[in-house]
Write a protein that holds these residues in place. Structure first.
Motif, PDB file in Angstrom:
ATOM      1  N   ASP A  63      -1.542  -0.034  12.368  1.00 61.20           N
ATOM      2  CA  ASP A  63      -0.539  -0.251  11.323  1.00 61.20           C
ATOM      3  C   ASP A  63      -0.857  -1.509  10.524  1.00 61.20           C
ATOM      4  OD1 ASP A  63       0.775   2.013  12.056  1.00 61.20           O
ATOM      5  OD2 ASP A  63       2.416   1.008  13.099  1.00 61.20           O
ATOM      6  N   LYS A  66      -3.804  -0.797   8.170  1.00 54.61           N
ATOM      7  CA  LYS A  66      -3.372  -0.002   7.029  1.00 54.61           C
ATOM      8  C   LYS A  66      -2.591  -0.850   6.036  1.00 54.61           C
ATOM      9  CE  LYS A  66      -3.093   4.406   9.518  1.00 54.61           C
ATOM     10  NZ  LYS A  66      -2.174   5.480  10.014  1.00 54.61           N
ATOM     11  N   ALA A  67      -1.699  -1.707   6.544  1.00 52.76           N
ATOM     12  CA  ALA A  67      -0.909  -2.571   5.668  1.00 52.76           C
ATOM     13  C   ALA A  67      -1.812  -3.549   4.912  1.00 52.76           C
ATOM     14  CB  ALA A  67       0.133  -3.343   6.485  1.00 52.76           C
ATOM     15  N   THR A  69      -5.030  -3.116   4.168  1.00 50.33           N
ATOM     16  CA  THR A  69      -5.800  -2.342   3.190  1.00 50.33           C
ATOM     17  C   THR A  69      -4.957  -2.034   1.956  1.00 50.33           C
ATOM     18  OG1 THR A  69      -7.131  -1.340   4.949  1.00 50.33           O
ATOM     19  CG2 THR A  69      -7.126  -0.232   2.821  1.00 50.33           C
ATOM     20  N   THR A  70      -3.691  -1.676   2.174  1.00 52.34           N
ATOM     21  CA  THR A  70      -2.795  -1.357   1.058  1.00 52.34           C
ATOM     22  C   THR A  70      -2.569  -2.576   0.169  1.00 52.34           C
ATOM     23  OG1 THR A  70      -1.666   0.335   2.369  1.00 52.34           O
ATOM     24  CG2 THR A  70      -0.496  -0.535   0.451  1.00 52.34           C
ATOM     25  N   GLN A  71      -2.336  -3.741   0.785  1.00 52.11           N
ATOM     26  CA  GLN A  71      -2.099  -4.956   0.006  1.00 52.11           C
ATOM     27  C   GLN A  71      -3.332  -5.342  -0.810  1.00 52.11           C
ATOM     28  OE1 GLN A  71       0.810  -6.418  -0.368  1.00 52.11           O
ATOM     29  NE2 GLN A  71       1.738  -4.952   1.021  1.00 52.11           N
ATOM     30  N   LYS A  72      -4.493  -5.239  -0.218  1.00 50.69           N
ATOM     31  CA  LYS A  72      -5.728  -5.558  -0.952  1.00 50.69           C
ATOM     32  C   LYS A  72      -5.948  -4.585  -2.105  1.00 50.69           C
ATOM     33  CE  LYS A  72      -8.285  -7.852   2.772  1.00 50.69           C
ATOM     34  NZ  LYS A  72      -9.500  -7.844   3.613  1.00 50.69           N
ATOM     35  N   LYS A  73      -5.596  -3.328  -1.896  1.00 50.62           N
ATOM     36  CA  LYS A  73      -5.744  -2.327  -2.945  1.00 50.62           C
ATOM     37  C   LYS A  73      -4.815  -2.631  -4.119  1.00 50.62           C
ATOM     38  CE  LYS A  73      -5.498   2.663  -3.775  1.00 50.62           C
ATOM     39  NZ  LYS A  73      -5.189   3.993  -3.172  1.00 50.62           N
ATOM     40  N   LEU A  74      -3.590  -3.048  -3.836  1.00 47.97           N
ATOM     41  CA  LEU A  74      -2.641  -3.380  -4.894  1.00 47.97           C
ATOM     42  C   LEU A  74      -3.122  -4.569  -5.721  1.00 47.97           C
ATOM     43  CD1 LEU A  74       0.736  -2.961  -2.971  1.00 47.97           C
ATOM     44  CD2 LEU A  74      -0.240  -1.422  -4.679  1.00 47.97           C
TER      45      LEU A  74
END
Length: 222
Positions: A63, A66-67, A69-74
């Motif tokens: 988790d 994933k969190a 990775t999501t923040q870096k993508k944003l």
């Protein structure tokens, strides 16, 4: 205890990231830092971890990854300028994932990790035929347990003259909207701004009533 341990593992991953911001986290590094008993010398923590299935503990690490990775993508997409990985609180909704091979169905009874001492048992309202994918169990501050079971749906081709959307209501976010053209957006993803706007609107309405009087302000509203 399972939810508590998963949250503890996640927060340990956050702590590692804050201390090693320049290093790239990997599953192996985070596992050694959190759930690998050979690296932990606190007997109380070791006992706490031994009472929980490995896959449940590992869910906290996944988790976190994933969190992150999501923040870096944003940030990469320009939707955020920067981010900070935050610790999970007991007030937050707790959850962990379970591989479908460790889930056994017995009518309306769902057994998770049936061979593990102290396995988790959930009674559901509907009879579930089969579970083909990993599931997730959540527990919120209202002491409500929910099990999320992904299902396969056969795609039916549709000839649409206009775009349509599906709306997914949530708790923290008012709802998520997904369009047939591929666009998606959130409604109410920043509750503080919504509350602030409502407060400003109320003050403006009260100001108009004081200036125009109740009768004229009613006509102005209409």
């Amino acid at each position: 205890r399972w939810f508590h341990v998963t949250r503890w593992v996640y927060n340990q991953c956050v702590q590692w990231y804050l201390e090693h911001a320049e290093d790239k986290p990997t599953l192996k590094i985070l596992r050694n830092y959190t759930i690998n008993s050979s690296k932990i010398h606190d007997s109380c923590i070791t006992k706490m971890l031994s009472d929980v299935p490995y896959d449940v503990k590992d869910s906290g690490i996944r988790d976190f990854m994933k969190a992150l990775t999501t923040q870096k993508k944003l940030v990469k997409e320009g939707k955020k300028k920067h981010f900070t990985m935050k610790f999970r609180s007991r007030k937050d909704t707790s959850s962990f994932s379970i591989p479908h091979k460790y889930v056994k169905l017995e009518g309306t009874l769902i057994k998770c990790f049936p061979k593990f001492l102290g396995s988790l048992k959930l009674r559901v309202r509907e009879r579930i035929k089969e579970i083909k994918h990993d599931t997730r169990i959540t527990w919120n501050s209202r002491n409500v347990f929910e099990i999320h079971i992904p299902t396969d749906i056969k795609e039916k081709p549709m000839n649409l003259k206009y775009n349509v959307c599906s709306i997914d209501p949530g708790e923290k976010i008012f709802c998520s909207v997904y369009g047939s053209d591929g666009d998606s957006y959130l409604i109410g993803n920043n509750g503080s701004n919504v509350d602030r706007m409502a407060s400003v609107a109320a003050r403006m309405r009260n100001g108009i009533q004081r200036i125009l009087g109740p009768d004229e302000s009613r006509e102005f509203k209409e």
